[in-house]
Design an enzyme around this catalytic site. Structure first.
Site, PDB file in Angstrom:
ATOM      1  N   LYS A 265     -21.093  -1.546   8.934  1.00 28.35           N
ATOM      2  CA  LYS A 265     -20.112  -0.749   8.209  1.00 28.35           C
ATOM      3  C   LYS A 265     -18.868  -0.542   9.063  1.00 28.35           C
ATOM      4  CE  LYS A 265     -19.479   3.905   6.551  1.00 28.35           C
ATOM      5  NZ  LYS A 265     -19.979   5.252   6.603  1.00 28.35           N
TER       6      LYS A 265
ATOM      7  N   LYS B 242     -22.050   0.965  13.055  1.00 28.93           N
ATOM      8  CA  LYS B 242     -21.051   1.718  12.294  1.00 28.93           C
ATOM      9  C   LYS B 242     -19.860   1.981  13.210  1.00 28.93           C
ATOM     10  CE  LYS B 242     -20.197   6.012   9.820  1.00 28.93           C
ATOM     11  NZ  LYS B 242     -20.777   7.197   9.173  1.00 28.93           N
TER      12      LYS B 242
HETATM   13  C1  PBG Z   1     -20.821  10.053   7.120  1.00 30.61           C
HETATM   14  C2  PBG Z   1     -20.325   8.881   6.387  1.00 30.61           C
HETATM   15  C3  PBG Z   1     -19.015   8.373   6.292  1.00 30.61           C
HETATM   16  C4  PBG Z   1     -19.071   7.307   5.402  1.00 30.61           C
HETATM   17  C5  PBG Z   1     -20.382   7.178   4.996  1.00 30.61           C
HETATM   18  N1  PBG Z   1     -21.148   8.137   5.625  1.00 30.61           N
HETATM   19  C6  PBG Z   1     -17.749   8.871   6.862  1.00 30.61           C
HETATM   20  C7  PBG Z   1     -17.548   8.957   8.292  1.00 30.61           C
HETATM   21  O1  PBG Z   1     -18.306   8.444   9.109  1.00 30.61           O
HETATM   22  O2  PBG Z   1     -16.560   9.595   8.628  1.00 30.61           O
HETATM   23  C8  PBG Z   1     -17.887   6.480   4.955  1.00 30.61           C
HETATM   24  C9  PBG Z   1     -18.080   5.718   3.694  1.00 30.61           C
HETATM   25  C10 PBG Z   1     -16.826   5.213   3.099  1.00 30.61           C
HETATM   26  O3  PBG Z   1     -15.741   5.257   3.691  1.00 30.61           O
HETATM   27  O4  PBG Z   1     -16.927   4.737   1.961  1.00 30.61           O
HETATM   28  N2  PBG Z   1     -21.085   9.896   8.447  1.00 30.61           N
END
Ligand code: PBG
Length: 332
Positions: A254, A201
């Protein structure tokens, strides 16, 4: 052989041949629909940065999940917006948490769909970081504490499994999350609950609209000490290997579109199911362009989803899940 060699275009000349040559097929079977749940009744508040996506209360969520199920989509992933936030993110693990309540209602009222619970603290902490923070408020000197966060994530895992989550998806990028969760789940009798790990991520600008949706932007500093640098590829492979060694069942990359190389590497290197998150910014930028008449939303969305599948994602978390299911079924 005559020049030029016409083999490429010969196979594109007729619609039936094009269908036969198609290497990647999309279907609703691949989709996971992300949903935002909050307290209240009859709430269906459109997220301004994500047209067509809503914050829902549990009653409207139940209706939404029914319609998702009836379109043939196998799963939803839930994100909670608590009434109150605090330093420890207690809304993530209390049995009265909003996602826990939502799971209980969905288990009772909407059989026949998989319920995935995202596990992270950023929606529940008053500072908006994904873990326990020391030095809060000081953008230059705060620290997101790894190991104390793990204890909370373990508690949240058991609480969400108890409330009825079929799959748990940790998204906070704390080291050791998967093993900590696996141990806690197994100890409490949830050895059949899989972990879908947000393994690679990145610290991405494409999460912007989500942070409005989940009301979770960091109040100071950024997430660079726990989410990955977009410049790094080898590190993603290491993150995925570690999550697999810790017991992850499914590995997620992601965002998706700017990281197709990472998805392809995950597919090539690890013989487990691979997920990709077609994130909020990837959705909103096409929505915005379509609203201006600059892009055809349907074509651009299906092209994006096809590319993510072609790169190697078995399943795709996408805000287009419902629309795409309808488009593919020819009913919209
Ligand atoms: C929480 C999380 C996030 C997303 C999914 N889980 C945001 C972040 O890490 O700030 C983003 C999903 C999206 O942008 O559709 N940690």
């Amino acid at each position: 052989m005559a020049f030029p060699d016409h083999r490429p275009r010969r196979l594109r000349n007729r619609p039936g041949l094009r269908r036969l040559m198609r290497e990647t097929r999309l279907s609703a079977d691949r989709f996971i629909a992300p949903l935002f749940v909050r307290g209240g009744k009859g709430v269906r508040t459109e997220i301004s940065a994500m047209p067509g996506q809503f914050q829902l209360s549990i009653d409207t969520l139940v209706d939404e999940v029914k319609s998702i199920r009836d379109l043939g989509i196998p799963a939803v992933i839930l994100f909670g917006i608590p009434d109150k936030k605090d330093g420890r993110g207690s809304g993530a693990y209390l049995p009265t948490g909003i996602v826990q309540q939502a799971l209980t209602a969905l288990r009772e009222k909407v059989p026949g769909i998989e319920l995935i619970a995202d596990i992270c603290l950023c929606e529940y902490t008053d500072h908006g970081h994904c873990g326990v923070v020391t030095g809060a408020g000081n953008a230059a000197a705060f620290s997101v504490e790894n190991d104390p966060t793990l204890e909370i994530l373990a508690e949240a895992s058991v609480s969400l499994a108890r409330a009825g989550a079929h799959v748990l998806a940790p998204s906070g990028m704390m080291d050791g999350t998967v093993r900590t969760m696996r141990d806690a789940l197994d100890r409490e009798g949830f050895d059949q609950v899989p972990i879908l790990a947000y393994a690679a991520k990145y610290a991405s600008a494409f999460y912007g609209p989500f942070r409005e949706a989940a009301e979770s932007p960091p109040q100071f500093g950024d997430r660079a000490t726990y989410q990955m640098d977009p410049a790094n590829f080898r590190e993603a492979v290491t993150e995925m290997r570690l999550d697999l060694e810790e017991g992850a069942d499914i590995l997620m990359v992601k965002p998706a579109l700017a990281y197709l190389d990472v998805i392809a590497a995950a597919r090539a290197r690890f013989d487990v199911p691979i997920a990709a998150y077609n994130v909020s910014g990837e959705y909103s930028m096409i929505k915005a362009a379509a609203r201006n008449g600059w892009l055809d939303e349907r074509k651009a969305a299906l092209e994006s989803l096809t590319a993510i599948a072609r790169a190697g994602a078995d399943m795709i978390l996408t805000y287009w899940a419902k629309d795409a299911a309808r488009w593919l079924a020819g009913t919209a």
